[in-house]
Design a protein around this motif. Structure first.
Motif, mmCIF file in Angstrom:
data_model
loop_
_atom_site.group_PDB
_atom_site.id
_atom_site.type_symbol
_atom_site.label_atom_id
_atom_site.label_comp_id
_atom_site.label_asym_id
_atom_site.label_seq_id
_atom_site.Cartn_x
_atom_site.Cartn_y
_atom_site.Cartn_z
ATOM 1 N N GLN A 252 36.617 19.738 32.580
ATOM 2 C CA GLN A 252 36.701 18.320 32.905
ATOM 3 C C GLN A 252 38.027 17.739 32.428
ATOM 4 O O GLN A 252 38.558 18.168 31.415
ATOM 5 C CB GLN A 252 35.563 17.559 32.223
ATOM 6 N N ARG B 11 25.236 25.306 27.745
ATOM 7 C CA ARG B 11 26.132 24.406 28.482
ATOM 8 C C ARG B 11 27.445 24.281 27.715
ATOM 9 O O ARG B 11 27.456 24.058 26.503
ATOM 10 C CB ARG B 11 25.477 23.034 28.637
ATOM 11 N N SER C 180 37.255 28.319 37.410
ATOM 12 C CA SER C 180 36.471 27.151 37.823
ATOM 13 C C SER C 180 36.637 26.900 39.314
ATOM 14 O O SER C 180 37.715 27.082 39.878
ATOM 15 C CB SER C 180 36.860 25.919 37.004
ATOM 16 N N ASN D 180 34.900 22.021 41.994
ATOM 17 C CA ASN D 180 34.304 20.935 41.208
ATOM 18 C C ASN D 180 34.559 21.094 39.713
ATOM 19 O O ASN D 180 34.057 20.306 38.917
ATOM 20 C CB ASN D 180 32.791 20.870 41.439
ATOM 21 N N GLY E 2 35.671 17.658 38.399
ATOM 22 C CA GLY E 2 36.214 18.540 37.386
ATOM 23 C C GLY E 2 37.584 19.062 37.774
ATOM 24 O O GLY E 2 38.158 18.687 38.790
ATOM 25 N N SER F 237 31.784 23.596 32.676
ATOM 26 C CA SER F 237 32.565 22.716 33.509
ATOM 27 C C SER F 237 33.879 22.400 32.806
ATOM 28 O O SER F 237 33.885 22.102 31.612
ATOM 29 C CB SER F 237 31.788 21.422 33.773
ATOM 30 N N GLU G 100 30.622 29.796 35.680
ATOM 31 C CA GLU G 100 29.496 30.484 35.061
ATOM 32 C C GLU G 100 29.970 31.841 34.576
ATOM 33 O O GLU G 100 30.644 32.564 35.310
ATOM 34 C CB GLU G 100 28.344 30.682 36.059
ATOM 35 N N ASP H 219 26.999 28.194 31.233
ATOM 36 C CA ASP H 219 27.087 27.305 32.391
ATOM 37 C C ASP H 219 28.060 26.202 32.012
ATOM 38 O O ASP H 219 27.755 25.356 31.171
ATOM 39 C CB ASP H 219 25.706 26.743 32.706
ATOM 40 N N ASP I 210 33.424 23.660 37.991
ATOM 41 C CA ASP I 210 32.308 24.396 37.398
ATOM 42 C C ASP I 210 32.605 25.886 37.292
ATOM 43 O O ASP I 210 33.324 26.454 38.121
ATOM 44 C CB ASP I 210 31.040 24.207 38.233
#
Length: 158
Positions: free
Chosen positions: A29, A147, A102, A105, A40, A27, A109, A25, A107
């Motif tokens: 950034q 994460r 991504s 945002n 993000g 992100s 997975e 999971d 994100d």
């Protein structure tokens, strides 16, 4: 004694089963130096690799980390550009165990099998930036979710 240990291990695995898959999971950034946005980075291509099976990619990442091109030395900048092109070629040829892009945002997975060391590599085109990537090695064993935060930096800022 040995058989009793096997039976105990089998019983424990029924009580606390180890998940077969792990969710990365993550992100993408912007660097900490970038304060203009709290969201993000969208559109980052994120690859997951078994870190032990991609020595050429690990070597390219090491070379890029050790080149001193930030000072504007033309020879070092050319070497870094060649190495980055080599890295991207190796990333695209290597067998990934997972891939994602991504979202708006930043994100993403990726679901992978249990793996001791997963290299998560993200890259994107960014206007005016020669190299826009991030890589991180994570352990993906014994848990359902890991994460991952990829700091997408122009490597000059680091």
């Amino acid at each position: 004694m040995f058989l009793r240990g096997i039976a105990l291990f089998g019983l424990l695995s029924l009580i606390h089963p180890v998940p077969e898959k792990v969710l990365l999971d993550g992100s993408a950034q912007p660097c900490a130096d970038v304060k203009a946005t709290t969201s993000g980075v969208p559109g980052v291509h994120v690859y997951a690799f078994n870190a032990m099976k991609i020595p050429a990619i690990r070597k390219s990442l090491y070379v890029l980390d050790t080149l001193e091109w930030e000072n504007g030395d033309p020879d070092a900048m050319r070497a870094a550009s060649r190495e980055y092109d080599r890295l991207l070629s190796q990333v695209r040829k290597a067998r990934a165990i997972g891939y994602a892009t991504s979202n708006g945002n930043g994100d993403f997975e990726i679901t992978v099998n249990q793996t001791d060391s997963v290299l998560v590599f993200g890259e994107a085109k960014w206007p005016g930036e020669p190299f826009y990537y991030s890589a991180k090695v994570v352990a993906a064993t014994g848990q359902e979710e890991v994460r991952v935060v990829l700091l997408m930096c122009n490597q000059q800022l680091l």
